[in-house]
Design a protein around this motif. Sequence first.
Motif, PDB file in Angstrom:
ATOM      1  N   ALA A  49       0.792  -1.343  -0.126  1.00 39.43           N
ATOM      2  CA  ALA A  49       0.041  -0.041   0.073  1.00 39.43           C
ATOM      3  C   ALA A  49       0.905   1.230   0.107  1.00 39.43           C
ATOM      4  O   ALA A  49       0.481   2.252  -0.492  1.00 39.43           O
ATOM      5  CB  ALA A  49      -0.889  -0.109   1.025  1.00 39.43           C
ATOM      6  N   ARG A 108      -4.095   0.397   7.635  1.00 43.27           N
ATOM      7  CA  ARG A 108      -5.405   0.176   7.449  1.00 43.27           C
ATOM      8  C   ARG A 108      -5.630  -0.879   6.393  1.00 43.27           C
ATOM      9  O   ARG A 108      -6.721  -1.141   6.390  1.00 43.27           O
ATOM     10  CB  ARG A 108      -6.105   1.547   6.985  1.00 43.27           C
ATOM     11  N   THR A 135      -0.088   4.958   7.343  1.00 45.85           N
ATOM     12  CA  THR A 135      -1.573   4.745   7.681  1.00 45.85           C
ATOM     13  C   THR A 135      -2.160   3.957   6.646  1.00 45.85           C
ATOM     14  O   THR A 135      -2.885   2.658   6.925  1.00 45.85           O
ATOM     15  CB  THR A 135      -2.309   5.927   7.605  1.00 45.85           C
ATOM     16  N   ALA A 136      -1.936   3.952   5.337  1.00 48.59           N
ATOM     17  CA  ALA A 136      -2.533   2.683   4.230  1.00 48.59           C
ATOM     18  C   ALA A 136      -1.933   1.350   4.676  1.00 48.59           C
ATOM     19  O   ALA A 136      -2.603   0.402   4.213  1.00 48.59           O
ATOM     20  CB  ALA A 136      -1.880   3.159   2.976  1.00 48.59           C
ATOM     21  N   GLU A 176      -8.594   4.624   2.606  1.00 42.22           N
ATOM     22  CA  GLU A 176      -7.708   5.172   2.091  1.00 42.22           C
ATOM     23  C   GLU A 176      -7.219   4.446   0.745  1.00 42.22           C
ATOM     24  O   GLU A 176      -6.974   3.330   0.758  1.00 42.22           O
ATOM     25  CB  GLU A 176      -6.616   4.941   3.238  1.00 42.22           C
ATOM     26  N   LYS A 177      -6.823   5.379  -0.182  1.00 40.43           N
ATOM     27  CA  LYS A 177      -6.293   4.740  -1.483  1.00 40.43           C
ATOM     28  C   LYS A 177      -4.961   4.261  -1.443  1.00 40.43           C
ATOM     29  O   LYS A 177      -4.016   4.670  -0.639  1.00 40.43           O
ATOM     30  CB  LYS A 177      -6.481   5.918  -2.540  1.00 40.43           C
ATOM     31  N   ARG A 178      -4.719   2.926  -1.847  1.00 43.93           N
ATOM     32  CA  ARG A 178      -3.417   2.680  -1.806  1.00 43.93           C
ATOM     33  C   ARG A 178      -2.601   3.384  -2.764  1.00 43.93           C
ATOM     34  O   ARG A 178      -2.986   3.801  -3.739  1.00 43.93           O
ATOM     35  CB  ARG A 178      -3.558   0.877  -2.206  1.00 43.93           C
ATOM     36  N   LYS A 179      -1.251   3.662  -2.237  1.00 34.54           N
ATOM     37  CA  LYS A 179      -0.278   4.327  -2.874  1.00 34.54           C
ATOM     38  C   LYS A 179       0.585   3.347  -3.937  1.00 34.54           C
ATOM     39  O   LYS A 179       1.259   3.907  -4.872  1.00 34.54           O
ATOM     40  CB  LYS A 179       0.488   5.276  -2.105  1.00 34.54           C
TER      41      LYS A 179
END
Length: 954
Positions: free
Chosen positions: A173, A308, A304-305, A368-371
């Motif tokens: 993520a 979560r 955080t990603a 939360e969008k994964r990076k």
Amino acid sequence: MIGFGTRLARGLSATAQNALEVARFGGLRTDEQASPYQVVAEQPVYRLRRYFPDVLEDRPVMLLIPPLMLTAEIYDIAPAASAVAVLHDLGVDPWVVDFGHPEKEPGGLERTITDHVLAISDAIDRIREVTGRDVHLSGYSQGGMFAYQAAAYRRSDGIESLVTFGSPADLDAANPFGVPDWIPKDPVVQLADHIPEFAVPGWVTRLGFQVLSPTKSVRNRIEFLLQLHDREVLAPRERQRRFMASEGWVAWPGPALMEFLRQFVGHNRMLKGGFVIGGRLVTLADISCPILVFVGEVDEIAPTAMVRGITRAAPRADVFEVCVRTGHFGLVAGAGAARSTWPIVAGWVHWRAGQGMVPQEVGPVREEKRKGGRTAYGMDLAVQVGVGAARSVTDAATSAVKGAVHLGEEAVALLPRLARLERIAPDTRMSLALLLDERARRAPGDILFLYEDRAHTQAAAKRRIDSVVRGLISMGVRQGDHVGVLMGTRPSALAVVAALSRLGAVAVMLRPQGDLAREVELGQVRRIIADPEHAPLAADLPRGPEVHLLGSGERAPGLPDMERIDPAEVELPGWYEPNPGCASDVAFVLFTGEGEATRASRITNRRWALSAFGTAGSAALSPADTVYSLTPLHHPSAILTAIGGAVAGGSRIALARHYDPATFWDEARRYGVTVVSYTWTLLHGLAEAPPHPGERHHAVRLFIGSGMPRGLWRRLETRFAPARVLEFYASTSGEVVLVNVTGKKTGSLGRPLPGSARVRIAAYDLKRGMLVPGSDGFAVRCGPGETGMLLARGATAPDPLRGVFAAGDSWAPTGDLFQRDRDGDYWMVGRAGELVRTPKGPVPTGLARDRIGDVPGVDLAVAYGIPSGRFELLAAAVTLRTPVGAADFTAAFPDDGPSLIRVVDELPANAYARLLTAGLRAEGVPAEGTAYFRAEDGTYQPLTDVARERLRTG
């Protein structure tokens, strides 16, 4: 001035005394005492502490797990920052797992991830035995990862809830430790695969964490020096300072570190599943107890990603979070944690016990969008290509690049593998067994395949294969012999196929549902290796070949049993040489068709390698992937695509004894499946199955195979996005392989795989069944959108055509009719042997099937011919997902279309999910049921008695 001087002198004196004490003892001596505890159990890997043992009230129980690099005192740093003290004061019974100092423990530096997880599971059992209560399992950082793994291993048995602090569950993520997201981590993982295991001393880990927060580290040191004169100010924080400065750090065992890097950082198995604990496959998707995660908003070590990501990894669990404005250490250590974190934890524990309200800080996990994703994947891919290309000779790499250009930018992953293909000459050593040996030499401890919740390593598979080789030799099998393999999907089947390859013999893959006598004859089989389940089929053959048993199960009496052969007693003959197979040698005989239409395809090692490396490259397979083969080993898709691609790509293989859509997602999560192989409509049941918890945030990225109807293709990609379909076409003879690498055109078969045979579409006379010659006598190439016969360049197929496009050239007809669009993509429109002879001329069935399959509401569709007088009628049969009427069919065929469209409850299919039309053709125009005919005005109308009779008589 005198008073100021006196104070200055006293301050300097106190500073000097305190500095001397720090230099001699590593810190200031204080009167603070650690919280009392009793060691309840002491095992080789851990000691189990119970804090405040004199207080034996019936309280909720919490077990705290430290990360590997820190001591258990992280939960009792100082009286003002003690987790166990706060929990105890708030009515919780705290227990702590103490892994000690590995560098000081016998065998401590040799511990694995499994050792730690099993230790935690053992601790849970001991606590339950003592207290009679289920346990709230909690862990900080990697300790929380251990908590997840232990809960998954136990499938939540005996665990009341999970509470974790800054514990990653999706390591794709984002990049940890503040590393920019555009930097790929794959090089680090590749490096871990090639360096010996070594332990990381505690001081190295401490230094690394300090480097991550240099400003804070310097500030803390300056504050300490400036206050060194004031012991009363420093004393309350001294134990915490000493813990963070030196005493709290321990060594990280080498095997555990390497496994952490490879399996969890590199392959992200916390999210995907498929990691092995105690010899058993484990997935976080098996966690069903509630989870509370603490997220540090400014946590650079566990972004955080990543934290979560537990919602994606454990779809069955109810997950809650507490978001704290702090960094990684601030979540559990320090006065701030004592004031906020641990009271919230105690409140959570009591709420779960039905004592009070849920803490107000606890809420649902924020989306939360994964990076990570396509960009990072592309960077990883670029690294792979760079490394692979550097190892390839220049001319081979250049040739591979020229071929890959036709596939577009997505083909970049093909380059290193295509370069190896380019170097394969007819006498080049190449075989399945050779590639398996290469993998076993590189990483003997890595997993080769998974079967029924068990993992089998490369080394174990090699030992089994070598034992089977000796058994085959003792039976008289030699290089070039044709040996039948009659088995279901099981490890022994894979072992015997690999063993035959290692001998240089030919594996004739017999189908239990096929015409066994005909396949034995076509395959020139003299011996059959069968498992106990299928041995009776071979034993009943009249004048059949020798039958030998291999594998577990109830034995049929009177048959020779290979399992009774002692490999140590078999002397290897002088002629034996492992992996003698050359590229031009026949490696497998595979069968297609039914009954008298059964055909044998002889697959050379080069043809197998073409499919194997082509699949690995097209699907960008890597050691992070697990390829799930849903078809039996005797099917071409298994041996060529799924197993071949996985072996060539260094991926794990997951074998399915039986495929059941109802249990698919449980198995996919447990195995850590990322790529699924299919044939025809095999995945229809999965696409139409009720929602399953395991499909939420699944790790599957590709479905690879051939023959999928494009309506099913669309539904599959829509439901299981972002996974997509990678469709192949491979001729049964020759070396034609097409692949839809981009996936942008649903239903297209893409473009020729670089390294496979060159192809052309030649004009074809459908009535006369021959190529159309031009004015010069040579065949005419079809233009965009024109239908013709797909030809393959070369004479590898039997009976090739000569002088097709130029004098002396050689081309082999595939028997399949194709079109090529203006972009260069190929589309199959039917088979020459399945043309429908209508009054208007022969018609391929594929165009009508695909067009009616595109009608909204249609589930599956087939097209076929029905005898009607001197000609045939083009007919179609469909199953429906939602109601479809005559107007919908009319809109689908504004120009011309089938004379008859039937609506049926089910379309027949063979054992490999290929839709069959023989029964529908034999039935002809139906006497009853829902059907529509094409009226003279071009519209479709409900079938009437008059229309029925007219269609029958022509």
